[in-house]
Scaffold this motif. Structure first.
Motif, PDB file in Angstrom:
ATOM      1  N   VAL A 756       0.859  -1.187   0.000  1.00 49.82           N
ATOM      2  CA  VAL A 756       0.000   0.000   0.000  1.00 49.82           C
ATOM      3  C   VAL A 756       0.892   1.233   0.000  1.00 49.82           C
ATOM      4  O   VAL A 756       1.692   1.416   0.933  1.00 49.82           O
ATOM      5  CB  VAL A 756      -0.936   0.004   1.222  1.00 49.82           C
ATOM      6  CG1 VAL A 756      -1.850   1.220   1.183  1.00 49.82           C
ATOM      7  CG2 VAL A 756      -1.751  -1.283   1.264  1.00 49.82           C
ATOM      8  N   PRO A 757       0.808   2.098  -1.017  1.00 48.62           N
ATOM      9  CA  PRO A 757       1.778   3.197  -1.178  1.00 48.62           C
ATOM     10  C   PRO A 757       1.992   4.045   0.064  1.00 48.62           C
ATOM     11  O   PRO A 757       3.135   4.330   0.431  1.00 48.62           O
ATOM     12  CB  PRO A 757       1.170   4.014  -2.325  1.00 48.62           C
ATOM     13  CG  PRO A 757       0.402   3.012  -3.119  1.00 48.62           C
ATOM     14  CD  PRO A 757      -0.151   2.042  -2.122  1.00 48.62           C
ATOM     15  N   PHE A 758       0.945   4.480   0.741  1.00 50.79           N
ATOM     16  CA  PHE A 758       1.124   5.351   1.899  1.00 50.79           C
ATOM     17  C   PHE A 758       1.598   4.570   3.120  1.00 50.79           C
ATOM     18  O   PHE A 758       2.510   4.984   3.832  1.00 50.79           O
ATOM     19  CB  PHE A 758      -0.181   6.088   2.213  1.00 50.79           C
ATOM     20  CG  PHE A 758      -0.129   6.861   3.501  1.00 50.79           C
ATOM     21  CD1 PHE A 758       0.621   8.022   3.593  1.00 50.79           C
ATOM     22  CD2 PHE A 758      -0.806   6.412   4.621  1.00 50.79           C
ATOM     23  CE1 PHE A 758       0.688   8.733   4.785  1.00 50.79           C
ATOM     24  CE2 PHE A 758      -0.750   7.118   5.815  1.00 50.79           C
ATOM     25  CZ  PHE A 758      -0.002   8.294   5.896  1.00 50.79           C
ATOM     26  N   LEU A 759       0.985   3.417   3.356  1.00 52.65           N
ATOM     27  CA  LEU A 759       1.286   2.653   4.563  1.00 52.65           C
ATOM     28  C   LEU A 759       2.706   2.102   4.566  1.00 52.65           C
ATOM     29  O   LEU A 759       3.329   1.957   5.618  1.00 52.65           O
ATOM     30  CB  LEU A 759       0.274   1.512   4.723  1.00 52.65           C
ATOM     31  CG  LEU A 759      -1.165   1.917   5.040  1.00 52.65           C
ATOM     32  CD1 LEU A 759      -2.045   0.683   5.147  1.00 52.65           C
ATOM     33  CD2 LEU A 759      -1.222   2.722   6.338  1.00 52.65           C
ATOM     34  N   LYS A 760       3.232   1.782   3.393  1.00 52.33           N
ATOM     35  CA  LYS A 760       4.563   1.173   3.375  1.00 52.33           C
ATOM     36  C   LYS A 760       5.644   2.156   3.830  1.00 52.33           C
ATOM     37  O   LYS A 760       6.694   1.741   4.319  1.00 52.33           O
ATOM     38  CB  LYS A 760       4.891   0.603   1.996  1.00 52.33           C
ATOM     39  CG  LYS A 760       5.112   1.634   0.908  1.00 52.33           C
ATOM     40  CD  LYS A 760       5.443   0.926  -0.404  1.00 52.33           C
ATOM     41  CE  LYS A 760       5.743   1.899  -1.532  1.00 52.33           C
ATOM     42  NZ  LYS A 760       6.082   1.181  -2.784  1.00 52.33           N
ATOM     43  N   LYS A 761       5.383   3.448   3.717  1.00 52.62           N
ATOM     44  CA  LYS A 761       6.341   4.429   4.221  1.00 52.62           C
ATOM     45  C   LYS A 761       6.369   4.452   5.745  1.00 52.62           C
ATOM     46  O   LYS A 761       7.386   4.777   6.346  1.00 52.62           O
ATOM     47  CB  LYS A 761       5.994   5.809   3.676  1.00 52.62           C
ATOM     48  CG  LYS A 761       6.185   5.949   2.174  1.00 52.62           C
ATOM     49  CD  LYS A 761       5.898   7.373   1.720  1.00 52.62           C
ATOM     50  CE  LYS A 761       6.132   7.519   0.219  1.00 52.62           C
ATOM     51  NZ  LYS A 761       5.861   8.904  -0.242  1.00 52.62           N
ATOM     52  N   LEU A 762       5.236   4.107   6.366  1.00 50.40           N
ATOM     53  CA  LEU A 762       5.167   4.093   7.826  1.00 50.40           C
ATOM     54  C   LEU A 762       5.819   2.859   8.423  1.00 50.40           C
ATOM     55  O   LEU A 762       6.121   2.826   9.624  1.00 50.40           O
ATOM     56  CB  LEU A 762       3.704   4.161   8.275  1.00 50.40           C
ATOM     57  CG  LEU A 762       2.930   5.409   7.854  1.00 50.40           C
ATOM     58  CD1 LEU A 762       1.466   5.269   8.236  1.00 50.40           C
ATOM     59  CD2 LEU A 762       3.538   6.656   8.485  1.00 50.40           C
ATOM     60  N   LYS A 763       5.997   1.822   7.599  1.00 51.93           N
ATOM     61  CA  LYS A 763       6.586   0.557   8.035  1.00 51.93           C
ATOM     62  C   LYS A 763       5.799  -0.084   9.183  1.00 51.93           C
ATOM     63  O   LYS A 763       6.376  -0.710  10.083  1.00 51.93           O
ATOM     64  CB  LYS A 763       8.063   0.741   8.421  1.00 51.93           C
ATOM     65  CG  LYS A 763       8.944   1.184   7.251  1.00 51.93           C
ATOM     66  CD  LYS A 763      10.408   1.156   7.597  1.00 51.93           C
ATOM     67  CE  LYS A 763      11.269   1.643   6.432  1.00 51.93           C
ATOM     68  NZ  LYS A 763      11.131   0.814   5.228  1.00 51.93           N
ATOM     69  N   TRP A 764       4.492   0.095   9.153  1.00 56.96           N
ATOM     70  CA  TRP A 764       3.638  -0.593  10.119  1.00 56.96           C
ATOM     71  C   TRP A 764       3.539  -2.067   9.745  1.00 56.96           C
ATOM     72  O   TRP A 764       3.797  -2.467   8.601  1.00 56.96           O
ATOM     73  CB  TRP A 764       2.243   0.020  10.144  1.00 56.96           C
ATOM     74  CG  TRP A 764       2.195   1.375  10.797  1.00 56.96           C
ATOM     75  CD1 TRP A 764       3.209   2.011  11.437  1.00 56.96           C
ATOM     76  CD2 TRP A 764       1.075   2.254  10.844  1.00 56.96           C
ATOM     77  NE1 TRP A 764       2.793   3.240  11.907  1.00 56.96           N
ATOM     78  CE2 TRP A 764       1.480   3.418  11.565  1.00 56.96           C
ATOM     79  CE3 TRP A 764      -0.233   2.190  10.376  1.00 56.96           C
ATOM     80  CZ2 TRP A 764       0.614   4.478  11.796  1.00 56.96           C
ATOM     81  CZ3 TRP A 764      -1.095   3.252  10.612  1.00 56.96           C
ATOM     82  CH2 TRP A 764      -0.670   4.383  11.323  1.00 56.96           C
ATOM     83  N   ARG A 765       3.135  -2.865  10.707  1.00 54.90           N
ATOM     84  CA  ARG A 765       3.018  -4.307  10.487  1.00 54.90           C
ATOM     85  C   ARG A 765       1.677  -4.803  11.017  1.00 54.90           C
ATOM     86  O   ARG A 765       1.254  -4.411  12.103  1.00 54.90           O
ATOM     87  CB  ARG A 765       4.168  -5.056  11.182  1.00 54.90           C
ATOM     88  CG  ARG A 765       5.525  -4.648  10.650  1.00 54.90           C
ATOM     89  CD  ARG A 765       6.663  -5.193  11.465  1.00 54.90           C
ATOM     90  NE  ARG A 765       7.948  -4.654  11.034  1.00 54.90           N
ATOM     91  CZ  ARG A 765       9.088  -4.842  11.666  1.00 54.90           C
ATOM     92  NH1 ARG A 765       9.109  -5.560  12.789  1.00 54.90           N
ATOM     93  NH2 ARG A 765      10.215  -4.321  11.223  1.00 54.90           N
TER      94      ARG A 765
END
Length: 852
Positions: A756-765
């Motif tokens: 997911v473009p936005f979420l992958k920057k947050l590096k959430w899991r």
């Protein structure tokens, strides 16, 4: 006749002289020399020297030395090594020639391979020669991996080190750090980068003999020498060693998955690697007379737990890996790891098998974006391989002397100087002496004392420790404000006798509480050291919540004071117990115990039964019981803290079995009963899809018993998430005399969010959880059918304790982890027994966790 007697000998001598003469005439000289790193001037092991004219090759030894036969006249050599720019040498051969070759590291070589891999057409596996090549490598994996040998024995040298990395030299000269200046006087540098300074602070070395048998599959490692830095009681050096080996586990490129930083990375030659990697062909090179083809690989998704790098594949029909260099993407969903470099080399045996001769893995860790942090490295070298000799059965059954013999840790420096595969650097050679000096530095002793207080909660006081500090102040509905003070003895008091205890006072109930413990250690280790082997007597007079099961949190700690709902069900306990615990080196442990328990209701709990058709209040319940338990955790590794053990995850199950027998009449015990319970934990690794933790458990309690002696199911009314408790269940909400359940928790490690473009920057899991519990209560233990039993507790006029019926208790949730790299937030829903009073259907829980 006498001359004829020596004729065969003369002929053999003549043939030998003739043979030597031919060899000398054919190659008049042997060229020798050394190969060094051009920036650090350290010798390079396994560098390749190739004489193209004579089709002869050689490799450097651990000191960078080599010898190669050359002819007369002009000499043309190629000196090369992965990660370094190759060097061509042309010279004439005098009678005696010794070369010194300096190779320049190619710092950006690997990045250039993966970054400049541009293409004008869409990448496809179909009709792709690079994919066809990797499929041949995969098809030949089983014949090329070490287990392909029927028998193998070899020597292994292992060196692991931790260094402070990229520190500011100006700050090191400040007044506060001046007493520690000797630690920073001889820094090392990263290969090819003179600007990044390394200050070694930990190192260990191990030498071992290793044995492998194919059928039946057996392996054995016998440690012959071991040496490591010792920080004393501040650091569990064995735990640090285990942690290093967990972070940099045995890296086998032929495995489908490679364990690093407690996560699974998909190998570039995994059976499914063409699905997750993109491959491209490079140039063909010659190494030691063998033709190799360069195969570049990059991850299709740079955020996933995958590698990028280069493989050198043999073209002799074996399709074996001769060299591999790989790193990770900077976009990868991995915490604190700034850089990772893995380099391995393999050599060909006389029977055309390949075996690993070296493995070098290093990583830079940092909590900040500026890059200052810790550098870790693990170097493993292999030699003296023998594959043609069967191995006696008693080799695999003999005990490892490294675990029992004291001399494995006391080898002199001369031994290590002789057996090291490569010399230590300037910083490494001083780390043992530096840390020994550090331990006796007065300022360090004070710093160590402060760290113990912050990390473990204990303050040194001579031969004793005061703590744990987080229990000194707390509060609850029964005691109101609670003040506590305690401590324990240390090995300085006695290595056999250990004391611990505390005193506490509740201002609302105006009662004193206390705990006193006395332990005798059979192996001169404390009752929190490893391996445990002690007998302990303990008496406790204190308040507890029935069924509360907290992990890594003190039950009477300050943070545990914050609870949701009406947490008003408590017990006053007088418990005297004697426990014997024995842990074995194979992580099998067993124990026996005697427990005398007097419990009195507190808070909203009342012990009421019906006697002669009238309510009868019972002031206390007395029980006496014996117990036996056994625990097996194969290959378990952990860090032994001052309060808790912090386990390092692995793929092996953990078994716990306990049996308890209550004896009526013993020391005034009121009841006879039997309680048997089993718990099994297992982590399942699913490669790029993450991992799943599964916990299976069950218990059966025999006998006619009041509810306080039944199985009180573990509930959690704190706001912290507890993996082994039911986070939306109230304290003492359920009791059972038989139950079985499963807790499962799957960690995707960002597999979905990474797309997911936005979420992958947050590096959430993303994490999903589920807990299912079945159980019940036999009629003999149901107060509704037997009024002589204690009635279930009542809260605000409503019964608040129940038995599990035919419907299971279920709760599940979705969690987002790795928020700010340390916070996990769980959204939980309860799916059953929603008609119970004062129970929540939904809840938000928090968990602070350190994870890569």
């Amino acid at each position: 006749m006498n001359n004829m007697k020596y004729f065969p000998a003369k002929i053999l001598s003549l043939l030998f002289i003739l043979f030597c003469s031919v060899k000398v005439l054919g190659q008049a000289h042997v060229l020798s020399g050394t190969v060094n790193n051009a920036t650090t001037h350290e010798p390079l092991r396994n560098a390749s020297i190739y004489n193209k004219a004579a089709n002869e090759g050689a490799r450097t030894d651990s000191l960078g030395r080599f010898e190669i036969p050359v002819g007369t006249g002009k000499i043309s050599l190629v000196v090369s090594m992965i990660g370094y720019a190759p060097k061509r040498i042309s010279t004439h051969s005098p009678d005696s020639l010794r070369l010194v070759v300096d190779l320049m590291p190619e710092v950006k070589q690997l990045d250039e391979v993966v970054i400049t891999n541009k293409r004008t057409t869409k990448y496809r596996n179909k009709n792709n020669p690079a994919v066809e090549l990797i499929r041949k490598v995969i098809a030949n994996k089983e014949s090329n991996r070490p287990e392909a040998f029927d028998y193998a024995t070899y020597e292994e040298y292992e060196k692991a080190e931790i260094s402070l990395w990229n520190l500011d030299p100006k700050k090191l000269s400040k007044r506060m750090l001046r007493p520690y200046s000797f630690l920073f006087n001889h820094p090392d540098t990263l290969a090819g980068d003179d600007t990044s300074l390394l200050y070694p602070v930990y190192m260990e070395e191990k030498l071992s003999e290793n044995y492998l048998q194919k059928k039946p599959a057996r392996t054995k490692q016998i440690v012959t020498a071991e040496k490591r830095v010792d920080y004393g009681d501040l650091v569990d050096t064995k735990g640090v060693s285990d942690y290093m080996n967990t972070l940099f586990s045995d890296i086998d490129i032929y495995d489908n998955n490679i364990m690093l930083f407690t996560n699974q990375f998909l190998s570039p030659i995994s059976n499914v690697s063409p699905t997750f990697y993109e491959f491209s062909l490079g140039e063909t090179v010659v190494s030691n007379g063998e033709k190799l083809i360069r195969l570049n690989f990059i991850p299709r998704n740079p955020d996933d737990l995958l590698f990028r790098g280069v493989l050198f594949i043999t073209l002799d029909g074996n399709y074996a890996v001769e060299k591999v260099s790989m790193t990770i993407s900077k976009k990868i969903n991995l915490n604190f790891v700034k850089n990772l470099h893995i380099h391995q080399e393999f050599e060909k045996t006389s029977d055309d098998h390949y075996y690993r001769v070296s493995s070098d893995a290093s990583a830079d860790f940092s909590f900040s974006a500026k890059g200052k942090g810790i550098h870790g490295r693990k170097l493993v070298s292999y030699s003296h391989l023998v594959t043609s000799q069967p191995i006696a059965d008693d080799v695999f059954s003999q005990a490892d002397p490294g675990k029992n013999a004291s001399d494995t840790l006391s080898k002199p420096d001369s031994f290590w100087n002789e057996h090291r595969y490569e010399p230590l650097s300037a910083g490494e050679s001083r780390v043992y002496a530096n840390i020994d000096s550090l331990r006796h530095l007065r300022t360090f002793v004070r710093t160590k004392d402060l760290l113990n207080l912050v990390l473990a909660g204990y303050k040194s006081a001579g031969k004793f420790e005061i703590g744990p500090a987080n229990t000194f102040y707390s509060f609850n509905p029964v005691e109101g404000l609670r003040l506590s003070f305690g401590g324990r003895s240390t090995p300085a008091f006695s290595k056999r006798i250990y004391l611990d205890g505390y005193g506490a006072y509740g201002f609302a109930d105006q009662r004193w509480k206390y705990n006193l413990g006395l332990a005798y250690s059979f192996n001169k280790l404390s009752d929190y050291g490893y391996p445990l082997h002690y007998i302990k007597a303990n008496f406790m007079h204190d308040l507890q919540i029935p069924g509360q099961n907290l992990q890594f949190v003190q039950a009477n700690g300050f943070l545990s004071s914050f609870k949701r709902g009406d947490a008003d069900k408590w017990l006053y306990n007088d418990i005297f117990r004697i426990d014997y615990i024995h842990e074995l080196p194979n992580h099998l442990s067993y124990g026996f115990g005697l427990k005398y328990w007097v419990q009195q209701p507190a808070g909203d709990i009342q012990y009421i039964r019906t006697k002669d058709d009238l309510p009868d209040t019972v002031g206390s319940i007395v029980t006496s019981q014996f117990s036996a338990q056994i625990r097996w955790a194969p290959h378990e590794k952990f860090y032994q803290g001052r309060v808790y053990r912090v386990p390092f995850p692995n793929r092996y199950p953990i078994f716990n079995l306990q049996y308890i027998a209550g004896i009526k009449g013993l020391f005034g015990g009121n009841y006879s009963y039997q309680d048997i319970n089993l718990n099994i934990f297992k982590r399942f690794y699913l490669s790029t899809f993450g991992y799943t933790d599964v916990n299976l458990f069950g218990a059966y309690i025999g006998g006619k018993l009041p509810f306080p002696l039944l199985g009180i199911l573990p509930a959690n009314q704190t706001y912290g998430y507890q993996p082994n408790s039911y986070n939306l269940m109230n304290f003492l909400e359920f009791v059972s005399d038989h139950y079985a359940g499963i807790n499962a928790e799957h960690h995707f490690n960002g597999f979905i969010f990474n797309k997911v473009p936005f979420l992958k920057k947050l590096k959430w899991r993303e994490i999903i959880t589920g807990k299912i519990l079945y159980g019940g209560l036999r009629a003999e233990n149901n107060p509704a059918e037997h009024p002589s039993l204690l009635k279930f507790p009542v809260t605000n006029g409503q019964v608040s304790t129940f038995a599990l019926g035919s419907q299971p208790y279920i709760e599940g949730g979705f969690a987002i982890g790795n928020i700010f790299k340390f916070l996990r937030v769980d959204a939980i829903e309860r799916f059953s027994y929603l008609n119970h009073p004062m129970v929540p259907r939904y809840g938000i829980r928090f968990l602070f966790i350190f994870d890569y």
